[in-house]
Design an enzyme around this catalytic site. Structure first.
Site, PDB file in Angstrom:
ATOM      1  N   SER A 243       5.382  10.231   4.545  1.00 26.25           N
ATOM      2  CA  SER A 243       6.792  10.559   4.855  1.00 26.25           C
ATOM      3  C   SER A 243       7.185  11.920   4.287  1.00 26.25           C
ATOM      4  O   SER A 243       7.889  12.702   4.937  1.00 26.25           O
ATOM      5  CB  SER A 243       7.735   9.463   4.351  1.00 26.25           C
ATOM      6  OG  SER A 243       7.506   9.165   2.999  1.00 26.25           O
ATOM      7  N   HIS A 273       1.954   2.671   5.257  1.00 28.28           N
ATOM      8  CA  HIS A 273       2.913   3.360   4.361  1.00 28.28           C
ATOM      9  C   HIS A 273       4.100   2.408   4.118  1.00 28.28           C
ATOM     10  O   HIS A 273       3.909   1.287   3.686  1.00 28.28           O
ATOM     11  CB  HIS A 273       3.281   4.700   5.021  1.00 28.28           C
ATOM     12  CG  HIS A 273       4.035   5.663   4.162  1.00 28.28           C
ATOM     13  ND1 HIS A 273       4.128   5.560   2.797  1.00 28.28           N
ATOM     14  CD2 HIS A 273       4.774   6.771   4.484  1.00 28.28           C
ATOM     15  CE1 HIS A 273       4.858   6.560   2.318  1.00 28.28           C
ATOM     16  NE2 HIS A 273       5.270   7.302   3.328  1.00 28.28           N
ATOM     17  N   HIS A 320      -4.081   2.159  -2.756  1.00 29.75           N
ATOM     18  CA  HIS A 320      -3.299   3.406  -2.685  1.00 29.75           C
ATOM     19  C   HIS A 320      -4.237   4.587  -2.486  1.00 29.75           C
ATOM     20  O   HIS A 320      -5.377   4.568  -2.959  1.00 29.75           O
ATOM     21  CB  HIS A 320      -2.465   3.606  -3.966  1.00 29.75           C
ATOM     22  CG  HIS A 320      -1.337   4.556  -3.758  1.00 29.75           C
ATOM     23  ND1 HIS A 320      -1.474   5.916  -3.913  1.00 29.75           N
ATOM     24  CD2 HIS A 320      -0.061   4.344  -3.359  1.00 29.75           C
ATOM     25  CE1 HIS A 320      -0.315   6.493  -3.638  1.00 29.75           C
ATOM     26  NE2 HIS A 320       0.558   5.570  -3.287  1.00 29.75           N
ATOM     27  N   ARG A 329       5.956   1.575 -10.456  1.00 32.71           N
ATOM     28  CA  ARG A 329       7.141   1.121  -9.699  1.00 32.71           C
ATOM     29  C   ARG A 329       7.050  -0.381  -9.447  1.00 32.71           C
ATOM     30  O   ARG A 329       8.058  -1.079  -9.400  1.00 32.71           O
ATOM     31  CB  ARG A 329       7.235   1.890  -8.379  1.00 32.71           C
ATOM     32  CG  ARG A 329       7.352   3.410  -8.557  1.00 32.71           C
ATOM     33  CD  ARG A 329       7.245   4.148  -7.241  1.00 32.71           C
ATOM     34  NE  ARG A 329       5.963   3.891  -6.577  1.00 32.71           N
ATOM     35  CZ  ARG A 329       5.653   4.298  -5.342  1.00 32.71           C
ATOM     36  NH1 ARG A 329       6.534   4.993  -4.643  1.00 32.71           N
ATOM     37  NH2 ARG A 329       4.478   4.025  -4.814  1.00 32.71           N
ATOM     38  N   ASP A 375       5.227  -1.570  -2.788  1.00 28.71           N
ATOM     39  CA  ASP A 375       5.667  -2.504  -1.746  1.00 28.71           C
ATOM     40  C   ASP A 375       5.319  -3.961  -2.065  1.00 28.71           C
ATOM     41  O   ASP A 375       5.810  -4.867  -1.397  1.00 28.71           O
ATOM     42  CB  ASP A 375       5.027  -2.110  -0.410  1.00 28.71           C
ATOM     43  CG  ASP A 375       5.456  -0.722   0.014  1.00 28.71           C
ATOM     44  OD1 ASP A 375       6.651  -0.414  -0.105  1.00 28.71           O
ATOM     45  OD2 ASP A 375       4.593   0.070   0.446  1.00 28.71           O
ATOM     46  N   ARG A 401      13.988   7.272   0.177  1.00 27.91           N
ATOM     47  CA  ARG A 401      13.032   8.379   0.299  1.00 27.91           C
ATOM     48  C   ARG A 401      13.723   9.694   0.699  1.00 27.91           C
ATOM     49  O   ARG A 401      13.224  10.782   0.451  1.00 27.91           O
ATOM     50  CB  ARG A 401      11.935   7.971   1.295  1.00 27.91           C
ATOM     51  CG  ARG A 401      10.740   8.897   1.448  1.00 27.91           C
ATOM     52  CD  ARG A 401      10.155   9.404   0.153  1.00 27.91           C
ATOM     53  NE  ARG A 401       9.626   8.416  -0.769  1.00 27.91           N
ATOM     54  CZ  ARG A 401       8.360   8.048  -0.882  1.00 27.91           C
ATOM     55  NH1 ARG A 401       7.469   8.583  -0.101  1.00 27.91           N
ATOM     56  NH2 ARG A 401       7.962   7.171  -1.799  1.00 27.91           N
ATOM     57  N   ARG A 421       0.148  25.437   8.830  1.00 23.28           N
ATOM     58  CA  ARG A 421      -0.765  25.474   9.978  1.00 23.28           C
ATOM     59  C   ARG A 421      -2.197  25.440   9.455  1.00 23.28           C
ATOM     60  O   ARG A 421      -2.876  26.471   9.392  1.00 23.28           O
ATOM     61  CB  ARG A 421      -0.492  26.762  10.766  1.00 23.28           C
ATOM     62  CG  ARG A 421      -0.776  26.758  12.262  1.00 23.28           C
ATOM     63  CD  ARG A 421      -2.136  26.318  12.561  1.00 23.28           C
ATOM     64  NE  ARG A 421      -2.484  26.447  13.967  1.00 23.28           N
ATOM     65  CZ  ARG A 421      -3.650  26.036  14.424  1.00 23.28           C
ATOM     66  NH1 ARG A 421      -4.525  25.460  13.622  1.00 23.28           N
ATOM     67  NH2 ARG A 421      -3.926  26.180  15.693  1.00 23.28           N
TER      68      ARG A 421
HETATM   69  N1  CMX Z   1      -6.895  -4.692   1.642  1.00 18.86           N
HETATM   70  C1  CMX Z   1      -8.048  -4.646   2.357  1.00 18.86           C
HETATM   71  N2  CMX Z   1      -8.769  -3.516   2.538  1.00 18.86           N
HETATM   72  C2  CMX Z   1      -8.314  -2.404   1.932  1.00 18.86           C
HETATM   73  C3  CMX Z   1      -7.165  -2.394   1.125  1.00 18.86           C
HETATM   74  C4  CMX Z   1      -6.417  -3.596   1.016  1.00 18.86           C
HETATM   75  N3  CMX Z   1      -5.280  -3.665   0.348  1.00 18.86           N
HETATM   76  N4  CMX Z   1      -6.984  -1.128   0.650  1.00 18.86           N
HETATM   77  C5  CMX Z   1      -7.988  -0.391   1.146  1.00 18.86           C
HETATM   78  N5  CMX Z   1      -8.786  -1.144   1.917  1.00 18.86           N
HETATM   79  C6  CMX Z   1      -9.931  -0.698   2.729  1.00 18.86           C
HETATM   80  C7  CMX Z   1      -9.443   0.357   3.709  1.00 18.86           C
HETATM   81  O1  CMX Z   1      -8.857  -0.255   4.868  1.00 18.86           O
HETATM   82  C8  CMX Z   1     -10.711   1.126   3.992  1.00 18.86           C
HETATM   83  O2  CMX Z   1     -11.496   0.362   4.880  1.00 18.86           O
HETATM   84  P1  CMX Z   1     -12.349   1.085   6.058  1.00 18.86           P
HETATM   85  O3  CMX Z   1     -13.235   2.087   5.385  1.00 18.86           O
HETATM   86  O4  CMX Z   1     -13.080  -0.056   6.702  1.00 18.86           O
HETATM   87  O5  CMX Z   1     -11.339   1.722   6.961  1.00 18.86           O
HETATM   88  C9  CMX Z   1     -11.408   1.109   2.622  1.00 18.86           C
HETATM   89  O6  CMX Z   1     -10.856  -0.020   1.909  1.00 18.86           O
HETATM   90  C10 CMX Z   1     -11.239   2.363   1.809  1.00 18.86           C
HETATM   91  O7  CMX Z   1      -9.851   2.574   1.607  1.00 18.86           O
HETATM   92  P2  CMX Z   1      -9.340   3.385   0.322  1.00 18.86           P
HETATM   93  O8  CMX Z   1     -10.048   4.708   0.295  1.00 18.86           O
HETATM   94  O9  CMX Z   1      -9.398   2.532  -0.891  1.00 18.86           O
HETATM   95  O10 CMX Z   1      -7.806   3.570   0.663  1.00 18.86           O
HETATM   96  P3  CMX Z   1      -7.109   4.659   1.602  1.00 18.86           P
HETATM   97  O11 CMX Z   1      -6.747   5.810   0.734  1.00 18.86           O
HETATM   98  O12 CMX Z   1      -7.902   4.924   2.813  1.00 18.86           O
HETATM   99  O13 CMX Z   1      -5.810   3.885   2.041  1.00 18.86           O
HETATM  100  C11 CMX Z   1      -3.924   2.467   1.753  1.00 18.86           C
HETATM  101  C12 CMX Z   1      -4.776   3.607   1.153  1.00 18.86           C
HETATM  102  C13 CMX Z   1      -2.655   2.318   0.937  1.00 18.86           C
HETATM  103  C14 CMX Z   1      -3.568   2.845   3.192  1.00 18.86           C
HETATM  104  C15 CMX Z   1      -4.776   1.181   1.725  1.00 18.86           C
HETATM  105  O14 CMX Z   1      -5.052   0.826   0.394  1.00 18.86           O
HETATM  106  C16 CMX Z   1      -4.086   0.020   2.438  1.00 18.86           C
HETATM  107  O15 CMX Z   1      -4.231  -0.102   3.652  1.00 18.86           O
HETATM  108  N6  CMX Z   1      -3.329  -0.838   1.679  1.00 18.86           N
HETATM  109  C17 CMX Z   1      -2.556  -1.906   2.278  1.00 18.86           C
HETATM  110  C18 CMX Z   1      -1.294  -1.354   2.932  1.00 18.86           C
HETATM  111  C19 CMX Z   1      -0.298  -0.904   1.884  1.00 18.86           C
HETATM  112  O16 CMX Z   1       0.009  -1.590   0.944  1.00 18.86           O
HETATM  113  N7  CMX Z   1       0.282   0.286   2.114  1.00 18.86           N
HETATM  114  C20 CMX Z   1       1.379   0.803   1.264  1.00 18.86           C
HETATM  115  C21 CMX Z   1       0.987   1.955   0.360  1.00 18.86           C
HETATM  116  C22 CMX Z   1       2.177   2.440  -0.440  1.00 18.86           C
HETATM  117  C23 CMX Z   1       3.175   3.106   0.439  1.00 18.86           C
HETATM  118  O17 CMX Z   1       2.865   4.178   0.980  1.00 18.86           O
HETATM  119  O18 CMX Z   1       4.289   2.574   0.622  1.00 18.86           O
END
Ligand code: CMX
Length: 444
Positions: A243, A273, A320, A329, A375, A401, A421
């Site tokens: 965001s 997110h 994360h 938080r 969250d 935010r 860019r």
């Molecule tokens: N549950 C299951 N699998 C997860 C996971 C979770 N909570 N967190 C990460 N993973 C998986 C990813 O999907 C990814 O899998 P693939 O390689 O098969 O695609 C792998 O683990 C590696 O991910 P990562 O490097 O640890 O995490 P990223 O930086 O790529 O992504 C985030 C971070 C937050 C998107 C991810 O941890 C996630 O999807 N969490 C659940 C959704 C969530 O809570 N989002 C809110 C974040 C806070 C916010 O912005 O508000």
């Protein structure tokens, strides 16, 4: 023209900084500060330094600091409403914008300025009224912000002809007006969808968060206190989150704050997110349903987490992109729950999930952070005070935010940050770069 103490304070700190930054780039711009791997390019630019953000900084282990202050420090030091234990979000905005801990008077000035600027033109409500009620609240929020764009002082001034040095001045007006208007817009969406389209007039005597709770229909003191904490905690998470980055990127084209903020909100609406806050509650309610409504045992909870992962889904509220420890938080909300609602069953389940999930996720090699993020807790607090409509939760996140991304956008213009860019390469181009690197770099 009437003096504006907040605008004067911003000019006092920002304008000398713009000159200092220009000089800094002139003398230091040639230094190389990073070397990135192909893996990083493919990983969504994680960890690459690609922008300068003043408002907050995220440490992987310690969590977020706003202008150097941690969450516990802010809860202790930021000004509060009389008798309250939680900070007023006006204070964190002032801190992010000016870079100085606000006094009670500074916070009152922000509160009064927002109350004065909060009028929402009728056509915004008319636009919302045309949308099907089934439109997701975040989509409605983004559309309402776009409808508000008719009011942009920056866009109107730019059209008339604006000196680059003065961009920040009309941006300031938009930033303050937009933040002031968001609670009314958000409350309208909430009551339109869930409360039979019966709306509640703002109370200009209340602070920003309390007035928001009031317009949503929650007048009890406890909800107002929680709203002040909620709107403070979600305000910012340095510059690279979706965001903040989307707002910054779109703003770099000199799109006005309304257009830029709507872009940021469209990013916040993604389930990886901000939408994760609604997903967490959905996941907990599904979990309870799966066990016939009962509070699950730890063993049942473990089985359900494994089921989620085996189905190829993420466990919402965990993981994360930057953090590598429990999000402070999350801890602040858990502490709040333990103080004000120790017997709440959903909060107890959130705590139980915290006791179970990190161990399971730690066992999955690819997951870099098994710990809860912001969250994972917020929905349980809202349900406790009666706000069950979880599809709306990300709008609350969005209102908060606005404080960080709008303060950052104003700094971007005050410092004269250019159009963003980044370069890109084709896959063939990447293969050529890899071959050149392989010839001179050690093999792993
Ligand atoms: N549950 C299951 N699998 C997860 C996971 C979770 N909570 N967190 C990460 N993973 C998986 C990813 O999907 C990814 O899998 P693939 O390689 O098969 O695609 C792998 O683990 C590696 O991910 P990562 O490097 O640890 O995490 P990223 O930086 O790529 O992504 C985030 C971070 C937050 C998107 C991810 O941890 C996630 O999807 N969490 C659940 C959704 C969530 O809570 N989002 C809110 C974040 C806070 C916010 O912005 O508000």
């Amino acid at each position: 023209m009437k003096t504006d103490k907040i605008k004067d304070a911003f000019a006092r700190v920002a304008l000398p900084k713009a000159a200092e930054t220009k000089e800094f780039i002139k003398t230091n711009g040639h230094y190389i500060i990073g070397q990135y791997s192909i893996e990083q390019v493919y990983s969504g630019m994680k960890g690459m330094i690609g922008m300068v953000t003043e408002t907050s900084k995220l440490d992987p282990d310690e969590g977020i600091r706003f202008r150097g202050y941690s969450i516990p420090e802010l809860r202790a030091k930021l000004p509060k409403a009389p008798g309250d234990t939680e900070p007023l979000p006006e204070g964190i905005f002032y801190l992010m914008l000016i870079g100085e801990m606000p006094t009670d008077e500074d916070v009152t000035n922000v509160s009064n300025a927002w109350a004065r600027r909060s009028n929402v033109p009728k056509h915004v409500f008319d636009t919302l009224d045309k949308l099907p009620l089934t439109t997701h609240p975040m989509t409605q929020f983004s559309i309402a912000v776009m409808a508000l764009q008719t009011e942009s002082v920056f866009a109107a001034s730019y059209r008339k002809g604006l000196n680059k040095k003065d961009y920040w001045d009309s941006m300031y007006e938009d930033v303050m007006n937009l933040i002031a208007r968001l609670p009314r817009v958000a409350a309208y969406i909430y009551r339109r969808i869930y409360k039979n389209n019966i709306h509640i007039e703002p109370d200009p005597k209340l602070d920003w968060a309390a007035n928001f709770a009031h317009m949503l229909g929650y007048d009890d003191y406890d909800m107002k206190r929680m709203m002040r904490l909620y709107l403070t905690l979600h305000a910012d998470h340095e510059g690279g989150n979706v965001s903040a980055h989307a707002t910054h990127l779109v703003g770099s084209a000199l799109s006005d704050p309304y257009l830029s903020f709507a872009a940021g909100m469209n990013g916040l609406a993604g389930p990886l997110h901000g939408l994760a806050n609604q997903e967490v509650v959905r996941w907990i309610l599904d979990l309870r349903n799966y066990y016939d409504g009962a509070k699950p045992t730890k063993e049942q909870l473990k089985d359900y987490v494994m089921k989620t992962i085996e189905e190829g889904k993420v466990v919402p509220g965990y993981g994360h992109a930057v953090l590598r420890k429990t999000d402070p938080r999350f801890l602040a909300q858990m502490e709040f729950a333990q103080t004000y609602m120790p017997d709440d069953e959903n909060c107890q389940i959130v705590k139980m999930v915290y006791e179970v999930v990190p161990e399971i996720l730690s066992g999955i090699k690819k997951i870099k952070n098994p710990w809860p993020n912001v969250d994972a807790h917020s929905g349980a607090l809202l349900i406790h005070y009666g706000m069950q409509e979880y599809d709306f939760y990300t709008v609350l996140f969005g209102v908060s935010r606005s404080l960080g991304v709008m303060a950052s956008l104003l700094w971007d213009r005050a410092l004269g940050h250019p159009l963003e860019r980044p370069g890109s390469v084709t896959f063939e181009g990447m293969k050529e770069k890899a071959a050149k690197a392989a010839a001179v770099q050690p093999q792993v």
